[in-house]
Design a protein around this motif. Structure first.
Motif, PDB file in Angstrom:
ATOM      1  N   CYS A   1      82.570   7.081  61.503  1.00  0.00           N
ATOM      2  CA  CYS A   1      81.485   7.483  60.884  1.00  0.00           C
ATOM      3  C   CYS A   1      80.218   7.922  61.636  1.00  0.00           C
ATOM      4  O   CYS A   1      79.509   8.922  60.934  1.00  0.00           O
ATOM      5  CB  CYS A   1      81.074   6.032  59.914  1.00  0.00           C
ATOM      6  SG  CYS A   1      82.550   4.961  59.489  1.00  0.00           S
TER       7      CYS A   1
ATOM      8  N   CYS B   1      79.407  11.841  61.725  1.00  0.00           N
ATOM      9  CA  CYS B   1      78.779  12.563  60.765  1.00  0.00           C
ATOM     10  C   CYS B   1      77.220  11.906  60.529  1.00  0.00           C
ATOM     11  O   CYS B   1      76.238  12.516  60.158  1.00  0.00           O
ATOM     12  CB  CYS B   1      79.391  12.794  59.642  1.00  0.00           C
ATOM     13  SG  CYS B   1      80.884  13.560  59.630  1.00  0.00           S
ATOM     14  N   HIS B   2      77.446  10.627  60.516  1.00  0.00           N
ATOM     15  CA  HIS B   2      76.117   9.605  60.166  1.00  0.00           C
ATOM     16  C   HIS B   2      75.284   9.456  61.442  1.00  0.00           C
ATOM     17  O   HIS B   2      74.252   8.664  61.146  1.00  0.00           O
ATOM     18  CB  HIS B   2      76.713   8.563  59.200  1.00  0.00           C
ATOM     19  CG  HIS B   2      77.084   8.984  57.813  1.00  0.00           C
ATOM     20  ND1 HIS B   2      76.425   9.160  56.872  1.00  0.00           N
ATOM     21  CD2 HIS B   2      78.326   8.713  57.507  1.00  0.00           C
ATOM     22  CE1 HIS B   2      76.978   9.507  55.835  1.00  0.00           C
ATOM     23  NE2 HIS B   2      78.325   9.162  56.148  1.00  0.00           N
TER      24      HIS B   2
ATOM     25  N   MET C   1      82.728  14.206  52.332  1.00  0.00           N
ATOM     26  CA  MET C   1      83.107  13.217  53.037  1.00  0.00           C
ATOM     27  C   MET C   1      84.786  12.729  52.873  1.00  0.00           C
ATOM     28  O   MET C   1      85.197  12.789  51.953  1.00  0.00           O
ATOM     29  CB  MET C   1      82.449  11.923  52.519  1.00  0.00           C
ATOM     30  CG  MET C   1      82.565  10.815  53.609  1.00  0.00           C
ATOM     31  SD  MET C   1      81.152   9.365  53.535  1.00  0.00           S
ATOM     32  CE  MET C   1      82.257   8.408  52.702  1.00  0.00           C
TER      33      MET C   1
HETATM   34  C1  HEC Z   1      82.841  14.642  58.069  1.00  0.00           C
HETATM   35  C2  HEC Z   1      81.530  14.035  57.815  1.00  0.00           C
HETATM   36  C3  HEC Z   1      81.539  12.518  57.266  1.00  0.00           C
HETATM   37  C4  HEC Z   1      82.530  11.317  57.938  1.00  0.00           C
HETATM   38  C5  HEC Z   1      83.241  11.520  59.105  1.00  0.00           C
HETATM   39  C6  HEC Z   1      81.585  10.301  57.053  1.00  0.00           C
HETATM   40  N1  HEC Z   1      80.805  10.674  56.237  1.00  0.00           N
HETATM   41 FE1  HEC Z   1      80.109   9.529  54.959  1.00  0.00          FE
HETATM   42  N2  HEC Z   1      79.026  11.214  54.098  1.00  0.00           N
HETATM   43  C7  HEC Z   1      79.197  12.384  54.533  1.00  0.00           C
HETATM   44  C8  HEC Z   1      78.434  13.132  53.644  1.00  0.00           C
HETATM   45  C9  HEC Z   1      78.442  14.590  53.770  1.00  0.00           C
HETATM   46  C10 HEC Z   1      77.997  12.468  52.574  1.00  0.00           C
HETATM   47  C11 HEC Z   1      76.880  12.907  51.455  1.00  0.00           C
HETATM   48  C12 HEC Z   1      77.607  13.058  50.279  1.00  0.00           C
HETATM   49  C13 HEC Z   1      77.035  13.299  49.088  1.00  0.00           C
HETATM   50  O1  HEC Z   1      75.821  13.306  49.093  1.00  0.00           O
HETATM   51  O2  HEC Z   1      77.688  13.650  48.052  1.00  0.00           O
HETATM   52  C14 HEC Z   1      78.374  10.877  53.013  1.00  0.00           C
HETATM   53  C15 HEC Z   1      77.930   9.832  52.216  1.00  0.00           C
HETATM   54  C16 HEC Z   1      78.000   8.701  52.566  1.00  0.00           C
HETATM   55  C17 HEC Z   1      77.467   7.481  51.904  1.00  0.00           C
HETATM   56  C18 HEC Z   1      76.703   7.238  50.640  1.00  0.00           C
HETATM   57  C19 HEC Z   1      77.217   7.641  49.203  1.00  0.00           C
HETATM   58  C20 HEC Z   1      76.036   7.441  48.319  1.00  0.00           C
HETATM   59  O3  HEC Z   1      76.159   6.341  47.632  1.00  0.00           O
HETATM   60  O4  HEC Z   1      75.277   8.534  48.116  1.00  0.00           O
HETATM   61  C21 HEC Z   1      78.278   6.227  52.428  1.00  0.00           C
HETATM   62  C22 HEC Z   1      77.810   4.868  51.947  1.00  0.00           C
HETATM   63  C23 HEC Z   1      79.141   6.859  53.486  1.00  0.00           C
HETATM   64  N3  HEC Z   1      79.035   8.417  53.584  1.00  0.00           N
HETATM   65  C24 HEC Z   1      79.911   5.979  54.382  1.00  0.00           C
HETATM   66  C25 HEC Z   1      80.574   6.403  55.383  1.00  0.00           C
HETATM   67  C26 HEC Z   1      81.394   5.543  56.236  1.00  0.00           C
HETATM   68  C27 HEC Z   1      81.509   4.119  56.260  1.00  0.00           C
HETATM   69  C28 HEC Z   1      81.941   6.533  57.019  1.00  0.00           C
HETATM   70  C29 HEC Z   1      83.186   6.001  58.089  1.00  0.00           C
HETATM   71  C30 HEC Z   1      84.257   5.328  57.736  1.00  0.00           C
HETATM   72  C31 HEC Z   1      81.619   7.714  56.804  1.00  0.00           C
HETATM   73  N4  HEC Z   1      81.000   7.798  55.808  1.00  0.00           N
HETATM   74  C32 HEC Z   1      82.196   8.787  57.286  1.00  0.00           C
HETATM   75  C33 HEC Z   1      79.942  12.908  55.526  1.00  0.00           C
HETATM   76  C34 HEC Z   1      80.985  12.032  56.294  1.00  0.00           C
END
Ligand code: HEC
Ligand code: HEC
Length: 308
Positions: free
Chosen positions: A65, A68-69, A124
């Motif tokens: 995570c 990206c985050h 994601m």
């Molecule tokens: C390749 C990049 C990437 C990775 C790796 C990634 N994310 Fe994300 N994540 C994003 C993006 C881009 C968004 C925004 C998506 C949207 O707004 O539609 C997001 C949104 C989210 C959200 C918010 C959803 C909402 O309610 O708006 C959560 C919670 C989240 N990610 C959790 C995680 C977790 C936990 C992991 C690891 C297991 C992870 N992400 C790994 C790119 C990533």
């Protein structure tokens, strides 16, 4: 002469109308996908409270995570090309998007790519992360619920008309993983016993999504992204054939390969992947070494020929 000019004019006008209509249809196709809602109703699983599970969750969060985050999960600009699109990976601490998340919301977001408001998550990689075992998923969620709150905010994503047309035409590949995930599969998911075995390594490679960049057979893949180098051949047919475990570990943790290539974390997320445990890295190494030594995938061969 005048007649010919008139006909040329009519043909050009028709072509313009066709191009504009096609663009509008493609952009509309994208808009429809962005507005689409999904239903996923997975059962709620128990959140572990023991320190070993939370420590395991911390490793998964850091090695996937954070790429990206961000290291503190307060978000990053992620995709930031004003002429195409601006899509932040948002703040996922309690002070951000997950403020009112239930355990079920966490499961739905990570494993099924569906937000609490039923929209799909853009980009994601839930299709890969969803392969995590129930135990790993719940350890991750347990850890995420302990992450210190941060109140950083990010603008909503913006897309130019051109990027919507390109997205509608499928040029960016899978944009919403919820489209490709079986949203009715709630069967329990297990992992091989945690060890340095190739079987455990195959499991780690699966939920880390290495194949989405390195190809289904891991012998390399050139993505449609024009600025990204190809995902390398990581079977023994590539450089990995010459590396020992120390060289492999050092590549993932320093971002520099024994051949001296400094990998850009924007394209190869080593700053996150390098945070896997020693055991995971050794298991992945043993798995990759157990694969047949394949030649580079043809998309990589073509790319290298063009570079010459
Ligand atoms: C390749 C990049 C990437 C990775 C790796 C990634 N994310 Fe994300 N994540 C994003 C993006 C881009 C968004 C925004 C998506 C949207 O707004 O539609 C997001 C949104 C989210 C959200 C918010 C959803 C909402 O309610 O708006 C959560 C919670 C989240 N990610 C959790 C995680 C977790 C936990 C992991 C690891 C297991 C992870 N992400 C790994 C790119 C990533
Ligand atoms: C988002 C795409 C992406 C993901 C996910 C990804 N990689 Fe990579 N990887 C790349 C790219 C692109 C390169 C080539 C970097 C360069 O040439 O600068 C690369 C290079 C490598 C190299 C160096 C190979 C060499 O011969 O120099 C190794 C090792 C590697 N990746 C392992 C992995 C493993 C293991 C995983 C999963 C845990 C993984 N990668 C996930 C994109 C990715």
């Amino acid at each position: 002469m005048k007649k010919i000019l008139k006909w040329i004019g009519i043909v050009v006008l028709c072509l313009i109308v066709i191009v504009v209509a096609a663009a509008l249809i493609l952009a509309g196709k994208y808009n429809k996908l962005a507005d689409k809602t999904y239903t996923a109703n997975p059962p709620e699983l128990p959140v572990p409270t023991d320190s070993a599970s939370i420590a395991r969750g911390a490793i998964i969060a850091a090695s996937i995570c954070s790429g990206c985050h961000g290291g503190d999960f307060s978000g990053t600009p992620f995709f930031d090309e004003p002429k195409i699109a601006q899509v932040p990976a948002p703040n996922i601490t309690k002070g951000g998007r997950t403020a009112s998340y239930t355990t079920k919301d966490w499961i739905r977001t990570i494993r099924y790519g569906v937000k609490p408001d039923s929209h799909g998550l853009f980009i994601m990689p839930s299709k890969d992360m969803g392969k995590m075992s129930d135990a790993d998923l719940m350890s991750l969620i347990a850890y995420m619920q302990t992450v210190p709150s941060n109140d950083k905010t990010w603008p909503d994503p913006t897309f130019t008309f051109m990027s919507k047309v390109m997205a509608g035409a499928g040029l960016f590949g899978a944009l919403y993983h919820a489209e490709e995930i079986d949203l009715t599969d709630y069967s329990p998911r297990t992992a091989p016993e945690m060890s340095t075995s190739p079987e455990y390594g195959a499991y780690v490679v699966g939920f880390h999504g290495c194949k989405s960049c390195h190809g289904d057979q891991l012998n390399g893949f050139k993505s449609p992204d024009p600025v990204s180098p190809p995902g390398a051949n990581i079977t023994p047919g590539g450089n990995l054939g010459k590396w020992d475990l120390a060289a492999f570990t050092n590549t993932l943790r320093s971002g520099t390969t024994p051949e001296g290539v400094e990998m850009d974390p924007k394209f190869m997320p080593w700053t996150a992947i390098g945070l896997m445990s020693d055991m995971e890295i050794e298991a992945v190494y043993n798995y990759l070494k157990s694969l047949p030594a394949l030649p580079d995938d043809e998309t990589v061969v073509k790319y290298k020929e063009k570079q010459k």
